[in-house]
Design a protein around this motif. Structure first.
Motif, PDB file in Angstrom:
ATOM      1  N   VAL A  37       0.849  -1.200   0.000  1.00 15.12           N
ATOM      2  CA  VAL A  37       0.000   0.000   0.000  1.00 15.12           C
ATOM      3  C   VAL A  37       0.881   1.246   0.000  1.00 15.12           C
ATOM      4  O   VAL A  37       0.610   2.214  -0.723  1.00 15.12           O
ATOM      5  N   ALA A  38       1.954   1.224   0.788  1.00 14.69           N
ATOM      6  CA  ALA A  38       2.888   2.359   0.811  1.00 14.69           C
ATOM      7  C   ALA A  38       3.511   2.562  -0.574  1.00 14.69           C
ATOM      8  O   ALA A  38       3.675   3.706  -1.022  1.00 14.69           O
ATOM      9  N   GLN A  39       3.856   1.472  -1.263  1.00  6.83           N
ATOM     10  CA  GLN A  39       4.393   1.586  -2.619  1.00  6.83           C
ATOM     11  C   GLN A  39       3.380   2.223  -3.554  1.00  6.83           C
ATOM     12  O   GLN A  39       3.720   3.103  -4.345  1.00  6.83           O
ATOM     13  N   HIS A  40       2.131   1.784  -3.468  1.00  4.60           N
ATOM     14  CA  HIS A  40       1.081   2.361  -4.302  1.00  4.60           C
ATOM     15  C   HIS A  40       0.963   3.866  -4.036  1.00  4.60           C
ATOM     16  O   HIS A  40       0.874   4.664  -4.963  1.00  4.60           O
ATOM     17  N   GLU A  41       0.963   4.239  -2.775  1.00  2.00           N
ATOM     18  CA  GLU A  41       0.779   5.649  -2.422  1.00  2.00           C
ATOM     19  C   GLU A  41       1.961   6.509  -2.856  1.00  2.00           C
ATOM     20  O   GLU A  41       1.794   7.694  -3.127  1.00  2.00           O
ATOM     21  N   SER A  42       3.149   5.919  -2.927  1.00  2.00           N
ATOM     22  CA  SER A  42       4.333   6.684  -3.340  1.00  2.00           C
ATOM     23  C   SER A  42       4.511   6.695  -4.858  1.00  2.00           C
ATOM     24  O   SER A  42       5.469   7.278  -5.368  1.00  2.00           O
ATOM     25  N   GLY A  43       3.599   6.056  -5.589  1.00  2.00           N
ATOM     26  CA  GLY A  43       3.673   6.039  -7.046  1.00  2.00           C
ATOM     27  C   GLY A  43       4.542   4.934  -7.607  1.00  2.00           C
ATOM     28  O   GLY A  43       4.816   4.902  -8.802  1.00  2.00           O
ATOM     29  N   LYS A  44       4.999   4.016  -6.759  1.00  2.00           N
ATOM     30  CA  LYS A  44       5.879   2.935  -7.210  1.00  2.00           C
ATOM     31  C   LYS A  44       5.146   1.614  -7.390  1.00  2.00           C
ATOM     32  O   LYS A  44       5.755   0.618  -7.742  1.00  2.00           O
ATOM     33  N   GLY A  45       3.861   1.599  -7.154  1.00  2.00           N
ATOM     34  CA  GLY A  45       3.086   0.367  -7.316  1.00  2.00           C
ATOM     35  C   GLY A  45       2.447   0.332  -8.692  1.00  2.00           C
ATOM     36  O   GLY A  45       3.017   0.821  -9.664  1.00  2.00           O
ATOM     37  N   ALA A  46       1.277  -0.218  -8.774  1.00  2.00           N
ATOM     38  CA  ALA A  46       0.562  -0.355 -10.045  1.00  2.00           C
ATOM     39  C   ALA A  46       0.306   1.014 -10.680  1.00  2.00           C
ATOM     40  O   ALA A  46      -0.067   1.970  -9.999  1.00  2.00           O
ATOM     41  N   LYS A  47       0.503   1.095 -11.989  1.00  2.00           N
ATOM     42  CA  LYS A  47       0.267   2.349 -12.718  1.00  2.00           C
ATOM     43  C   LYS A  47      -1.167   2.825 -12.538  1.00  2.00           C
ATOM     44  O   LYS A  47      -1.432   4.024 -12.511  1.00  2.00           O
ATOM     45  N   LEU A  49      -2.883   3.019 -10.016  1.00  3.49           N
ATOM     46  CA  LEU A  49      -3.124   3.759  -8.772  1.00  3.49           C
ATOM     47  C   LEU A  49      -2.286   5.027  -8.640  1.00  3.49           C
ATOM     48  O   LEU A  49      -2.455   5.765  -7.672  1.00  3.49           O
ATOM     49  N   ARG A  50      -1.424   5.311  -9.582  1.00  8.43           N
ATOM     50  CA  ARG A  50      -0.550   6.482  -9.474  1.00  8.43           C
ATOM     51  C   ARG A  50      -1.357   7.768  -9.447  1.00  8.43           C
ATOM     52  O   ARG A  50      -2.206   8.001 -10.296  1.00  8.43           O
ATOM     53  N   GLY A  51      -1.077   8.582  -8.432  1.00  8.44           N
ATOM     54  CA  GLY A  51      -1.754   9.869  -8.289  1.00  8.44           C
ATOM     55  C   GLY A  51      -3.179   9.778  -7.783  1.00  8.44           C
ATOM     56  O   GLY A  51      -3.903  10.761  -7.793  1.00  8.44           O
ATOM     57  N   LYS A  52      -3.592   8.615  -7.327  1.00  7.04           N
ATOM     58  CA  LYS A  52      -4.983   8.432  -6.895  1.00  7.04           C
ATOM     59  C   LYS A  52      -5.107   8.251  -5.390  1.00  7.04           C
ATOM     60  O   LYS A  52      -6.155   7.906  -4.891  1.00  7.04           O
ATOM     61  N   GLY A  53      -4.003   8.496  -4.656  1.00  8.15           N
ATOM     62  CA  GLY A  53      -4.019   8.366  -3.194  1.00  8.15           C
ATOM     63  C   GLY A  53      -4.571   9.610  -2.561  1.00  8.15           C
ATOM     64  O   GLY A  53      -4.858  10.585  -3.241  1.00  8.15           O
ATOM     65  N   PRO A  54      -4.787   9.598  -1.267  1.00  9.98           N
ATOM     66  CA  PRO A  54      -4.446   8.501  -0.363  1.00  9.98           C
ATOM     67  C   PRO A  54      -5.373   7.294  -0.576  1.00  9.98           C
ATOM     68  O   PRO A  54      -6.496   7.435  -1.040  1.00  9.98           O
ATOM     69  N   LEU A  55      -4.841   6.143  -0.217  1.00 10.04           N
ATOM     70  CA  LEU A  55      -5.588   4.904  -0.364  1.00 10.04           C
ATOM     71  C   LEU A  55      -6.078   4.431   0.994  1.00 10.04           C
ATOM     72  O   LEU A  55      -5.430   4.645   2.009  1.00 10.04           O
ATOM     73  N   LYS A  56      -7.220   3.776   0.967  1.00  9.92           N
ATOM     74  CA  LYS A  56      -7.785   3.212   2.191  1.00  9.92           C
ATOM     75  C   LYS A  56      -7.822   1.691   2.020  1.00  9.92           C
ATOM     76  O   LYS A  56      -8.413   1.189   1.061  1.00  9.92           O
ATOM     77  N   LEU A  57      -7.167   0.979   2.924  1.00 13.94           N
ATOM     78  CA  LEU A  57      -7.195  -0.477   2.882  1.00 13.94           C
ATOM     79  C   LEU A  57      -8.558  -0.948   3.370  1.00 13.94           C
ATOM     80  O   LEU A  57      -8.950  -0.691   4.501  1.00 13.94           O
TER      81      LEU A  57
END
Length: 109
Positions: A37-47, A49-57
């Motif tokens: 989740v931290a990777q996704h929020e920092s833009g290093k996860g799935a494309k 999700l980039r720029g779509k944070g913050p994310l809620k688990l």
């Protein structure tokens, strides 16, 4: 992060569902939900999700191995949004038979 069997490291896998700031849901698998989740929020996860944070688990579920996790992920991705909402709200209890069979395999491992 995994267990040991006969001296070999065995990683636990997880199915997870996150919600973006726009309300979209993303389903994935990982060996470390917090890190992913931290990777996704920092833009290093799935494309996706980039720029779509913050994310809620919204949901995480332990799975025995990568193969089962991938199968479970595919099955959950086939659900409609309403079905996914029910699935998450029930903590997986309202899953269809295919998903339940994968979840049972996990619980017995």
């Amino acid at each position: 992060m995994g267990n040991k069997l006969n001296g070999c490291s065995i990683e636990s896998w997880y199915l997870y569902i996150v919600e973006t700031k726009l309300g979209h849901w993303y389903t994935g698998i990982t060996t470390d939900v917090k890190r992913r989740v931290a990777q996704h929020e920092s833009g290093k996860g799935a494309k996706n999700l980039r720029g779509k944070g913050p994310l809620k688990l919204l949901f995480e579920y332990p799975v025995a191995d990568k193969s089962t996790a991938a199968k479970l992920e595919w099955q959950v991705k086939q659900l409609t949004r309403v079905q996914k909402e029910r699935f998450v709200a029930s903590k997986g209890a309202t899953a269809n038979d295919a998903i339940k069979s994968l979840m049972v395999l996990t619980a017995s491992s």
